[in-house]
Design a protein around this motif. Sequence first.
Motif, PDB file in Angstrom:
ATOM      1  N   ASN A   8       0.657  -1.452  -0.225  1.00 46.35           N
ATOM      2  CA  ASN A   8      -0.508  -0.028  -0.105  1.00 46.35           C
ATOM      3  C   ASN A   8       0.553   1.468   0.144  1.00 46.35           C
ATOM      4  N   ARG A  16      -2.358   3.522  -0.433  1.00 48.83           N
ATOM      5  CA  ARG A  16      -3.734   3.768  -0.674  1.00 48.83           C
ATOM      6  C   ARG A  16      -3.912   2.988   0.235  1.00 48.83           C
ATOM      7  N   SER A  31      -8.222   0.418  -3.418  1.00 52.29           N
ATOM      8  CA  SER A  31      -8.537   1.454  -3.305  1.00 52.29           C
ATOM      9  C   SER A  31      -7.810   2.427  -4.236  1.00 52.29           C
ATOM     10  N   TRP A  83      -5.131   5.356  -5.020  1.00 50.34           N
ATOM     11  CA  TRP A  83      -3.715   5.593  -5.005  1.00 50.34           C
ATOM     12  C   TRP A  83      -3.559   6.924  -5.149  1.00 50.34           C
ATOM     13  N   ARG A  84      -3.048   7.969  -3.880  1.00 52.34           N
ATOM     14  CA  ARG A  84      -2.954   9.116  -3.610  1.00 52.34           C
ATOM     15  C   ARG A  84      -1.289   9.635  -3.374  1.00 52.34           C
TER      16      ARG A  84
END
Length: 361
Positions: free
Chosen positions: A20, A35, A40, A42-43
């Motif tokens: 993650n 994430r 979910s 990604w940022r």
Amino acid sequence: MAICLSHGGTTIYSSESPSNDLLIATVGGVVFCKRDGLGSAWRVDKTGLEKHHVIALVIEPLSQTIFASMHDGGVAASTDFGETWEFRKNGLAYDNVYSLTCSRSGDTVRLYAGTEPAHIYYSDDMGGTWTELPSLRTVPSVSKWTFPAPPHDAHVINITVDPKEANVIYACVEQGGVFKSMDAGETWQELQGFNHDCHRLLILSSDTSTLYLPTGYGFYRSYDRGETWENLGGRVARLGYPDPMVIHPTNEKLMFLSGGENDPYHWMQSKSANPRIARSRDSGETWEVLGNGMPERLDASFEAMILEAWNGSCELYAGNTNGEIYYSNDEGDSWSKAIEGIPAVSKTIHHTILRADLSFD
């Protein structure tokens, strides 16, 4: 666990579960992405080494130390997941470091660094001090090594260590060839039988005599540790300039290769690399071009690609010179844009070729 997307660092990961944390090497430093879990979004979480063009990222597994090499800063390390960085280049004669490799033999962790001009250094103290392996510069072809872009110095773009024999090392010089050492870099043999614009070399873990070699003008396979080579380039449609390549670590018949439609000389005129990613499920015998979910035509070049595998599943990431990261979780059948708006992912000056009127003269 964290994984890293870079041209000159680790590209294949075998994990217990999907990561993650994703670290990306860009022309504007290291971009840390997170994430919340598989599936979910990604940022971008933070950045580091923002003023540097980072080309290679490696995480030493036991200490979790992050190593970053740069075109303009040598090698830096972080022991607190990118909160702070320490430059570790004592003994490095050059600040342009194109490749990093981490190898473990017993209790010893050895780092290898490849530079421009083309030299190889090693460190046995986590990058605290570096020592050159000078015999690479004694091979017969050294006077012919060059690179199209100014200052026309060749560089060691990839260093690969045999996963079963740590003393067996391969070094790719762009442009100069592939060199093999059977004694941890004390002496080197110059390999023949391929185009010398070499990009990277991959070794099968299950059979370390089998090698794969993408080059600027051809894609090659060897079954005898590089003594003889077969050009598979004609089997990979649309990839005239193959470079990033990954092999599934537990299903080694499955492999992915990316590249531009033509070489960078054509990119300067068209301002387009028009790349694609291809997949083989039979050890490179046959290939299919992928792209479902990507634009019909891409101008930016894919400069880095990684694969993470766990429990029979895998994820693929490919980063380009527009600062876009494409992602697939179904072995390349479909792709989506996971991240955009970050600095370019670019091994050399390719991001400027595709964005500005720049020549190699």
